[in-house]
Write a protein that holds these residues in place. Structure first.
Motif, PDB file in Angstrom:
ATOM      1  N   VAL A 233      64.537  63.996  34.948  1.00 39.40           N
ATOM      2  CA  VAL A 233      64.288  65.371  34.509  1.00 39.40           C
ATOM      3  C   VAL A 233      62.863  65.485  33.991  1.00 39.40           C
ATOM      4  CG1 VAL A 233      65.228  64.988  32.166  1.00 39.40           C
ATOM      5  CG2 VAL A 233      65.311  67.286  33.173  1.00 39.40           C
ATOM      6  N   ARG A 234      62.259  66.640  34.229  1.00 38.16           N
ATOM      7  CA  ARG A 234      60.900  66.866  33.749  1.00 38.16           C
ATOM      8  C   ARG A 234      60.657  68.368  33.616  1.00 38.16           C
ATOM      9  NH1 ARG A 234      62.816  65.913  38.385  1.00 38.16           N
ATOM     10  NH2 ARG A 234      61.759  63.953  38.792  1.00 38.16           N
ATOM     11  N   THR A 235      59.629  68.705  32.839  1.00 45.04           N
ATOM     12  CA  THR A 235      59.258  70.107  32.628  1.00 45.04           C
ATOM     13  C   THR A 235      58.383  70.586  33.781  1.00 45.04           C
ATOM     14  OG1 THR A 235      59.275  69.712  30.248  1.00 45.04           O
ATOM     15  CG2 THR A 235      58.082  71.662  31.007  1.00 45.04           C
ATOM     16  N   VAL A 236      58.643  71.810  34.236  1.00 37.28           N
ATOM     17  CA  VAL A 236      57.768  72.439  35.236  1.00 37.28           C
ATOM     18  C   VAL A 236      57.532  73.897  34.823  1.00 37.28           C
ATOM     19  CG1 VAL A 236      58.502  70.965  37.155  1.00 37.28           C
ATOM     20  CG2 VAL A 236      59.704  73.129  36.748  1.00 37.28           C
ATOM     21  N   VAL A 237      56.469  74.471  35.375  1.00 43.92           N
ATOM     22  CA  VAL A 237      56.150  75.871  35.085  1.00 43.92           C
ATOM     23  C   VAL A 237      56.729  76.746  36.201  1.00 43.92           C
ATOM     24  CG1 VAL A 237      54.300  77.553  34.748  1.00 43.92           C
ATOM     25  CG2 VAL A 237      54.004  75.199  33.952  1.00 43.92           C
ATOM     26  N   LEU A 238      57.564  77.675  35.800  1.00 43.39           N
ATOM     27  CA  LEU A 238      58.128  78.610  36.779  1.00 43.39           C
ATOM     28  C   LEU A 238      57.016  79.562  37.206  1.00 43.39           C
ATOM     29  CD1 LEU A 238      60.616  79.787  38.233  1.00 43.39           C
ATOM     30  CD2 LEU A 238      61.038  81.165  36.188  1.00 43.39           C
TER      31      LEU A 238
ATOM     32  N   THR B 299      59.358  80.363  30.860  1.00 43.51           N
ATOM     33  CA  THR B 299      58.191  79.979  31.663  1.00 43.51           C
ATOM     34  C   THR B 299      58.241  78.482  31.975  1.00 43.51           C
ATOM     35  OG1 THR B 299      56.863  81.728  30.673  1.00 43.51           O
ATOM     36  CG2 THR B 299      55.668  79.922  31.712  1.00 43.51           C
ATOM     37  N   MET B 300      58.628  77.701  30.988  1.00 42.33           N
ATOM     38  CA  MET B 300      58.786  76.254  31.195  1.00 42.33           C
ATOM     39  C   MET B 300      60.267  75.972  31.375  1.00 42.33           C
ATOM     40  SD  MET B 300      55.705  75.167  30.584  1.00 42.33           S
ATOM     41  CE  MET B 300      54.267  75.969  29.871  1.00 42.33           C
ATOM     42  N   LEU B 301      60.588  75.396  32.497  1.00 42.15           N
ATOM     43  CA  LEU B 301      61.974  75.003  32.733  1.00 42.15           C
ATOM     44  C   LEU B 301      62.007  73.484  32.874  1.00 42.15           C
ATOM     45  CD1 LEU B 301      63.027  77.631  35.454  1.00 42.15           C
ATOM     46  CD2 LEU B 301      63.310  77.791  32.965  1.00 42.15           C
TER      47      LEU B 301
ATOM     48  N   MET C 114      60.126  79.215  42.320  1.00 37.55           N
ATOM     49  CA  MET C 114      59.094  78.343  42.856  1.00 37.55           C
ATOM     50  C   MET C 114      58.286  77.706  41.726  1.00 37.55           C
ATOM     51  SD  MET C 114      55.649  78.357  43.889  1.00 37.55           S
ATOM     52  CE  MET C 114      54.964  79.873  44.547  1.00 37.55           C
ATOM     53  N   PHE C 115      57.956  76.433  41.910  1.00 33.59           N
ATOM     54  CA  PHE C 115      56.966  75.805  41.027  1.00 33.59           C
ATOM     55  C   PHE C 115      55.980  75.008  41.868  1.00 33.59           C
ATOM     56  CE2 PHE C 115      60.488  72.643  40.898  1.00 33.59           C
ATOM     57  CZ  PHE C 115      59.827  71.436  41.049  1.00 33.59           C
ATOM     58  N   HIS C 116      54.843  74.656  41.251  1.00 33.88           N
ATOM     59  CA  HIS C 116      53.804  73.888  41.943  1.00 33.88           C
ATOM     60  C   HIS C 116      53.964  72.422  41.576  1.00 33.88           C
ATOM     61  CE1 HIS C 116      50.874  77.593  41.477  1.00 33.88           C
ATOM     62  NE2 HIS C 116      51.960  77.880  42.169  1.00 33.88           N
ATOM     63  N   THR C 117      53.648  71.564  42.497  1.00 35.61           N
ATOM     64  CA  THR C 117      53.618  70.148  42.121  1.00 35.61           C
ATOM     65  C   THR C 117      52.680  69.358  43.013  1.00 35.61           C
ATOM     66  OG1 THR C 117      54.984  68.330  41.316  1.00 35.61           O
ATOM     67  CG2 THR C 117      55.561  69.217  43.479  1.00 35.61           C
ATOM     68  N   ASP C 118      52.568  68.056  42.676  1.00 30.62           N
ATOM     69  CA  ASP C 118      51.716  67.133  43.424  1.00 30.62           C
ATOM     70  C   ASP C 118      52.581  66.448  44.475  1.00 30.62           C
ATOM     71  OD1 ASP C 118      50.184  64.773  44.143  1.00 30.62           O
ATOM     72  OD2 ASP C 118      48.984  65.113  42.344  1.00 30.62           O
TER      73      ASP C 118
ATOM     74  N   ARG D 138      52.256  63.805  45.817  1.00 28.97           N
ATOM     75  CA  ARG D 138      52.371  62.358  45.607  1.00 28.97           C
ATOM     76  C   ARG D 138      53.370  62.010  44.513  1.00 28.97           C
ATOM     77  NH1 ARG D 138      46.186  61.528  44.099  1.00 28.97           N
ATOM     78  NH2 ARG D 138      46.779  63.375  42.878  1.00 28.97           N
ATOM     79  N   SER D 139      53.930  63.053  43.830  1.00 26.15           N
ATOM     80  CA  SER D 139      54.757  62.757  42.655  1.00 26.15           C
ATOM     81  C   SER D 139      56.137  62.241  43.053  1.00 26.15           C
ATOM     82  CB  SER D 139      54.875  63.999  41.758  1.00 26.15           C
ATOM     83  OG  SER D 139      55.594  65.014  42.412  1.00 26.15           O
ATOM     84  N   THR D 140      56.739  61.556  42.110  1.00 24.22           N
ATOM     85  CA  THR D 140      58.062  60.956  42.348  1.00 24.22           C
ATOM     86  C   THR D 140      59.092  62.019  42.693  1.00 24.22           C
ATOM     87  OG1 THR D 140      57.455  59.257  40.764  1.00 24.22           O
ATOM     88  CG2 THR D 140      59.794  59.443  41.289  1.00 24.22           C
ATOM     89  N   LYS D 141      58.995  63.175  42.042  1.00 25.93           N
ATOM     90  CA  LYS D 141      60.012  64.214  42.281  1.00 25.93           C
ATOM     91  C   LYS D 141      60.022  64.653  43.743  1.00 25.93           C
ATOM     92  CE  LYS D 141      57.744  67.019  39.381  1.00 25.93           C
ATOM     93  NZ  LYS D 141      56.443  66.331  39.548  1.00 25.93           N
ATOM     94  N   VAL D 142      58.840  64.629  44.380  1.00 29.73           N
ATOM     95  CA  VAL D 142      58.791  65.022  45.799  1.00 29.73           C
ATOM     96  C   VAL D 142      59.538  63.988  46.652  1.00 29.73           C
ATOM     97  CG1 VAL D 142      57.263  65.405  47.779  1.00 29.73           C
ATOM     98  CG2 VAL D 142      56.725  66.430  45.556  1.00 29.73           C
TER      99      VAL D 142
HETATM  100  C1  LIG Z   1      54.260  71.972  29.514  1.00 33.95           C
HETATM  101  C2  LIG Z   1      54.356  71.174  30.789  1.00 33.95           C
HETATM  102  C3  LIG Z   1      54.337  71.821  32.008  1.00 33.95           C
HETATM  103  C4  LIG Z   1      54.393  71.081  33.194  1.00 33.95           C
HETATM  104  N1  LIG Z   1      54.396  71.740  34.393  1.00 33.95           N
HETATM  105  C5  LIG Z   1      54.474  71.031  35.544  1.00 33.95           C
HETATM  106  C6  LIG Z   1      54.551  71.691  36.801  1.00 33.95           C
HETATM  107  O1  LIG Z   1      54.554  72.927  36.920  1.00 33.95           O
HETATM  108  N2  LIG Z   1      54.623  70.924  37.918  1.00 33.95           N
HETATM  109  C7  LIG Z   1      54.641  69.553  37.854  1.00 33.95           C
HETATM  110  O2  LIG Z   1      54.721  68.911  38.893  1.00 33.95           O
HETATM  111  N3  LIG Z   1      54.585  68.903  36.676  1.00 33.95           N
HETATM  112  C8  LIG Z   1      54.510  69.607  35.526  1.00 33.95           C
HETATM  113  N4  LIG Z   1      54.464  68.959  34.322  1.00 33.95           N
HETATM  114  C9  LIG Z   1      54.487  67.477  34.307  1.00 33.95           C
HETATM  115  C10 LIG Z   1      55.925  67.006  34.578  1.00 33.95           C
HETATM  116  O3  LIG Z   1      56.757  67.299  33.470  1.00 33.95           O
HETATM  117  C11 LIG Z   1      55.993  65.526  34.946  1.00 33.95           C
HETATM  118  O4  LIG Z   1      55.530  64.728  33.880  1.00 33.95           O
HETATM  119  C12 LIG Z   1      55.179  65.220  36.192  1.00 33.95           C
HETATM  120  O5  LIG Z   1      55.294  66.253  37.152  1.00 33.95           O
HETATM  121  C13 LIG Z   1      55.659  63.897  36.834  1.00 33.95           C
HETATM  122  O6  LIG Z   1      57.018  64.038  37.148  1.00 33.95           O
HETATM  123  P1  LIG Z   1      57.753  63.112  38.233  1.00 33.95           P
HETATM  124  O7  LIG Z   1      57.220  61.716  38.023  1.00 33.95           O
HETATM  125  O8  LIG Z   1      59.189  63.227  37.891  1.00 33.95           O
HETATM  126  O9  LIG Z   1      57.441  63.635  39.589  1.00 33.95           O
HETATM  127  C14 LIG Z   1      54.452  69.672  33.135  1.00 33.95           C
HETATM  128  C15 LIG Z   1      54.490  69.027  31.895  1.00 33.95           C
HETATM  129  C16 LIG Z   1      54.429  69.775  30.744  1.00 33.95           C
HETATM  130  C17 LIG Z   1      54.451  69.040  29.419  1.00 33.95           C
END
Ligand SMILES: Cc1cc2nc3c(=O)[nH]c(=O)nc-3n(C[C@H](O)[C@H](O)[C@H](O)COP(=O)(O)O)c2cc1C
Length: 187
Positions: free
Chosen positions: A41-46, A26-28, A57-61, A63-67
């Motif tokens: 690298v960062r955690t996202v929810v599949l 669930t968390m990748l 697919m995952f959801h994100t903001d 405005r985030s750096t990854k975008v």
């Molecule tokens: C358990 C867990 C789940 C997360 N799920 C998401 C996610 O689905 N999408 C997301 O954008 N960030 C998620 N995050 C936060 C990211 O790991 C990350 O801190 C944030 O997106 C900023 O990343 P960036 O600066 O590289 O864009 C999650 C963090 C944790 C600890």
């Protein structure tokens, strides 16, 4: 080989459809090329998988750096691991940033409200703040929908590893000319 490919997609499906139970997939962790070239690298929810379209697919903001990173270089790598089963999935592919409200609105409306609160944050993720509270979601302003986007990944490479007592198994799959081609690898 076909059985392993089936298993890979079953594991990913279980990650995306785990509900409250969750699964090890669930968390990748998703890796991109940082804007200065440093790996990020960062955690996202599949959230969704589609084997027919090879997509995740995952959801994100928005405005985030990854975008910003994915706008510059759409290549992405993801990893998931089931520690108990000794299984690791490494995936590579190309990300598409989905921001058209005709696509994002139905996903937003189908999402659990508590998962959407983060999009109300008044400042972009990663903005320096003087106290954590300065970045807390502000219920008095918008619902945050304008910050919500989907990252859809077309998977083109899969590296499967199973550390099994009876003998480790590693296989690589590459999507080429309309089908998956598999190759056994030394673990
Ligand atoms: C358990 C867990 C789940 C997360 N799920 C998401 C996610 O689905 N999408 C997301 O954008 N960030 C998620 N995050 C936060 C990211 O790991 C990350 O801190 C944030 O997106 C900023 O990343 P960036 O600066 O590289 O864009 C999650 C963090 C944790 C600890």
């Amino acid at each position: 080989m076909d059985e392993i490919l089936d298993e890979v997609w079953t594991l990913l499906d279980s990650g995306a459809n785990a509900g409250a139970q969750r699964s090890p997939f669930t968390m990748l962790q998703a890796a991109t090329h940082g804007l200065d070239g440093t790996p990020a690298v960062r955690t996202v929810v599949l959230r969704r998988t589609c084997r027919a379209q090879r997509s995740l697919m995952f959801h994100t903001d928005l405005r985030s750096t990854k975008v910003a990173e994915l706008r510059r270089d759409a290549r992405i790598a993801l990893i998931g691991c089931d520690m108990d089963a000794g299984k690791q999935l490494r995936l590579t592919g190309t990300a598409r940033i989905v921001e058209d409200p005709r696509d994002t609105r139905p996903v937003w409306e189908a999402s659990r409200p508590r998962t959407l609160i983060v999009y109300r944050a008044p400042v972009a993720p990663g903005t320096p703040v003087s106290t954590p509270a300065e970045a807390h979601p502000d219920p008095a302003t918008t619902d945050g929908f304008e910050h919500f986007c989907l990252i859809e990944i077309a998977v083109s490479g899969i590296d499967y590893l199973h550390l099994a007592p009876e003998g480790h198994v590693r296989a690589r799959f590459h999507f080429d000319a309309g089908s998956w081609r598999g190759q056994w690898l030394a673990p």
